[in-house]
Design a protein around this motif. Structure first.
Motif, PDB file in Angstrom:
ATOM      1  N   ASP A 231       0.960  -1.139  -0.061  1.00  0.00           N
ATOM      2  CA  ASP A 231      -0.065   0.000  -0.056  1.00  0.00           C
ATOM      3  C   ASP A 231       0.814   1.272  -0.109  1.00  0.00           C
ATOM      4  O   ASP A 231       0.694   2.298  -0.777  1.00  0.00           O
ATOM      5  CB  ASP A 231      -1.057   0.036   1.219  1.00  0.00           C
ATOM      6  N   GLU A 234       2.558   1.813  -3.246  1.00  0.00           N
ATOM      7  CA  GLU A 234       1.689   2.358  -4.331  1.00  0.00           C
ATOM      8  C   GLU A 234       1.379   3.706  -4.140  1.00  0.00           C
ATOM      9  O   GLU A 234       1.712   4.654  -5.115  1.00  0.00           O
ATOM     10  CB  GLU A 234       0.245   1.572  -4.386  1.00  0.00           C
ATOM     11  N   ARG A 235       1.085   4.177  -2.869  1.00  0.00           N
ATOM     12  CA  ARG A 235       1.050   5.604  -2.516  1.00  0.00           C
ATOM     13  C   ARG A 235       1.953   6.397  -2.897  1.00  0.00           C
ATOM     14  O   ARG A 235       1.985   7.614  -3.793  1.00  0.00           O
ATOM     15  CB  ARG A 235       0.551   5.769  -1.098  1.00  0.00           C
ATOM     16  N   VAL A 247      -0.528   1.430 -10.843  1.00  0.00           N
ATOM     17  CA  VAL A 247       0.530   0.646 -10.312  1.00  0.00           C
ATOM     18  C   VAL A 247      -0.099  -0.391  -9.840  1.00  0.00           C
ATOM     19  O   VAL A 247      -1.290  -0.284  -9.366  1.00  0.00           O
ATOM     20  CB  VAL A 247       1.342   1.071  -9.059  1.00  0.00           C
ATOM     21  N   SER A 248       0.027  -1.836 -10.253  1.00  0.00           N
ATOM     22  CA  SER A 248      -0.690  -3.023 -10.201  1.00  0.00           C
ATOM     23  C   SER A 248       0.128  -4.100  -9.804  1.00  0.00           C
ATOM     24  O   SER A 248       1.343  -4.035  -9.949  1.00  0.00           O
ATOM     25  CB  SER A 248      -1.664  -3.535 -10.866  1.00  0.00           C
ATOM     26  N   ILE A 250       1.624  -5.818  -6.970  1.00  0.00           N
ATOM     27  CA  ILE A 250       2.663  -5.199  -6.267  1.00  0.00           C
ATOM     28  C   ILE A 250       3.042  -6.525  -5.271  1.00  0.00           C
ATOM     29  O   ILE A 250       2.089  -6.963  -4.448  1.00  0.00           O
ATOM     30  CB  ILE A 250       2.310  -4.114  -5.437  1.00  0.00           C
ATOM     31  N   LEU A 264       6.282  -5.427  -9.912  1.00  0.00           N
ATOM     32  CA  LEU A 264       5.152  -4.694  -9.860  1.00  0.00           C
ATOM     33  C   LEU A 264       4.767  -4.423 -11.406  1.00  0.00           C
ATOM     34  O   LEU A 264       5.720  -4.560 -12.228  1.00  0.00           O
ATOM     35  CB  LEU A 264       5.116  -3.695  -9.077  1.00  0.00           C
ATOM     36  N   HIS A 322      -3.572  -5.517  -6.570  1.00  0.00           N
ATOM     37  CA  HIS A 322      -2.346  -4.828  -6.025  1.00  0.00           C
ATOM     38  C   HIS A 322      -2.670  -5.246  -4.259  1.00  0.00           C
ATOM     39  O   HIS A 322      -3.538  -5.737  -3.715  1.00  0.00           O
ATOM     40  CB  HIS A 322      -2.042  -3.668  -6.341  1.00  0.00           C
ATOM     41  N   ASN A 323      -1.598  -4.738  -3.628  1.00  0.00           N
ATOM     42  CA  ASN A 323      -1.776  -4.704  -2.178  1.00  0.00           C
ATOM     43  C   ASN A 323      -1.360  -6.127  -1.710  1.00  0.00           C
ATOM     44  O   ASN A 323      -1.992  -6.241  -0.560  1.00  0.00           O
ATOM     45  CB  ASN A 323      -3.005  -3.949  -1.647  1.00  0.00           C
TER      46      ASN A 323
END
Length: 326
Positions: A231, A234-235, A247-248, A250, A264, A322-323
């Motif tokens: 997270d 991505e931020r 972005v995906s 990850i 990623l 993601h995440n």
């Protein structure tokens, strides 16, 4: 026209560092400290048996955790320098984690033995030779002070050096406990203080063992380190990288302590700007999260199909690409 396989389109112009920076000073001081701790661990164990002190035996068990931590640090330095080969493409860096897991399990067995022996001594107290116990405990304290002095000289930023320093600082408390027990027994003859303090030392070992077990298991389960959660990645990337649209997929994990890797997918706002975006992403991952090895795939805007992830999970009935950390 960009290639059709967006999952395998990577930019690898950057250099990857698979080996941690190790100085000869670090390696030498860890080896010297290990020899001192391991040698006196044997002396303390023998002293505990001869004097009848469970507190000394417990402190010897704590020194075993110190010796193991130092041995793992040294092994990580040595094995980390070995080159990767066709079968072990990341080399031998994970040896440290496997050894740490085995060590943690062993420590739990030692704690169980100390607890059992302490209970037996409560039920049937035995004779304890306070004089020899006090001498051995004082020498143990001095050895720990010397080792702590050696370990804190020079560079101390390496993760294994930091861990070893914390272990030695904890063992200082065990030595102090054994000294207190010896003095109380010498002045009052109250022997229950010995199993009481041995249990307190066992609690110190339990704390170290639990942390070591949790850390090694987390790494073996491909868990993301706390300072590089998906997270947060991505931020940071979406906020800091100009021209980045999404972005995906990850995935972040540790090869060993202090060695974080990531894969990623990124989608640039413009396909023509893809190379610059990938370079910027790699720089942010290194600068903000200390990720030296990042594999970045490009999701091209010109491709209509959505990329899928085999490690895809469902949360609350919704799909998330993601995440996830592994």
């Amino acid at each position: 026209m960009p290639p059709s396989d967006s999952h395998h389109d990577h930019d690898h112009d950057h250099d990857h560092s698979h080996v941690p920076a190790v100085t000869s000073t670090n390696e030498r001081k860890v080896l010297i400290s290990f020899c001192l701790i391991f040698t006196f661990m044997i002396v303390e164990a023998v002293g505990g048996i001869l004097s009848g002190s469970l507190a000394l035996l417990a402190d010897a068990g704590h020194m075993l955790t110190d010796a193991t931590a130092l041995a793992l640090a040294y092994a990580a330095f040595r094995f980390g320098r070995r080159a990767a080969d066709s079968k072990r493409t990341f080399g031998y860096l994970r040896f440290e984690v496997i050894a740490g897991f085995v060590n943690a399990v062993t420590l739990f067995a030692i704690i169980g033995w100390i607890g059992y022996e302490a209970w037996q001594r409560f039920l049937d107290p035995g004779e304890i030779l306070a004089g020899p116990m006090l001498i051995v405990a004082i020498i143990g304290l001095l050895v720990n002070i010397i080792v702590l002095w050696i370990m804190t000289r020079g560079e101390t930023d390496h993760v294994n050096v930091k861990g070893a320093i914390l272990h030695v600082m904890g063992d200082l408390l065990g030595s102090v406990g054994a000294i207190v027990a010896a003095i109380v027994i010498y002045l009052t003859g109250w022997t229950p203080i010995d199993p009481i303090l041995s249990v307190l030392v066992a609690m110190l070992i339990l704390r170290s063992a639990w942390k070591l077990l949790a850390k090694s298991l987390h790494i073996l389960l491909e868990g993301a380190p706390e300072n590089a959660l998906p997270d947060a990645l991505e931020r940071t990337l979406m906020r800091s990288v100009e021209g980045l649209a999404a972005v995906s997929h990850i995935h972040v994990w540790q090869l060993t302590s202090g060695q974080t890797l990531a894969t990623l997918h990124v989608r640039p706002e413009s396909d023509e700007d893809a190379k610059r975006v990938v370079k910027s992403v790699e720089k942010e991952l290194l600068d903000q999260f200390s990720i030296e090895h990042a594999t970045v795939a490009i999701d091209w805007n010109s491709e209509s199909s959505e990329s899928s992830c085999v490690l895809h999970q469902h949360t609350d009935g919704h799909d998330h690409d993601h995440n996830h950390s592994y």
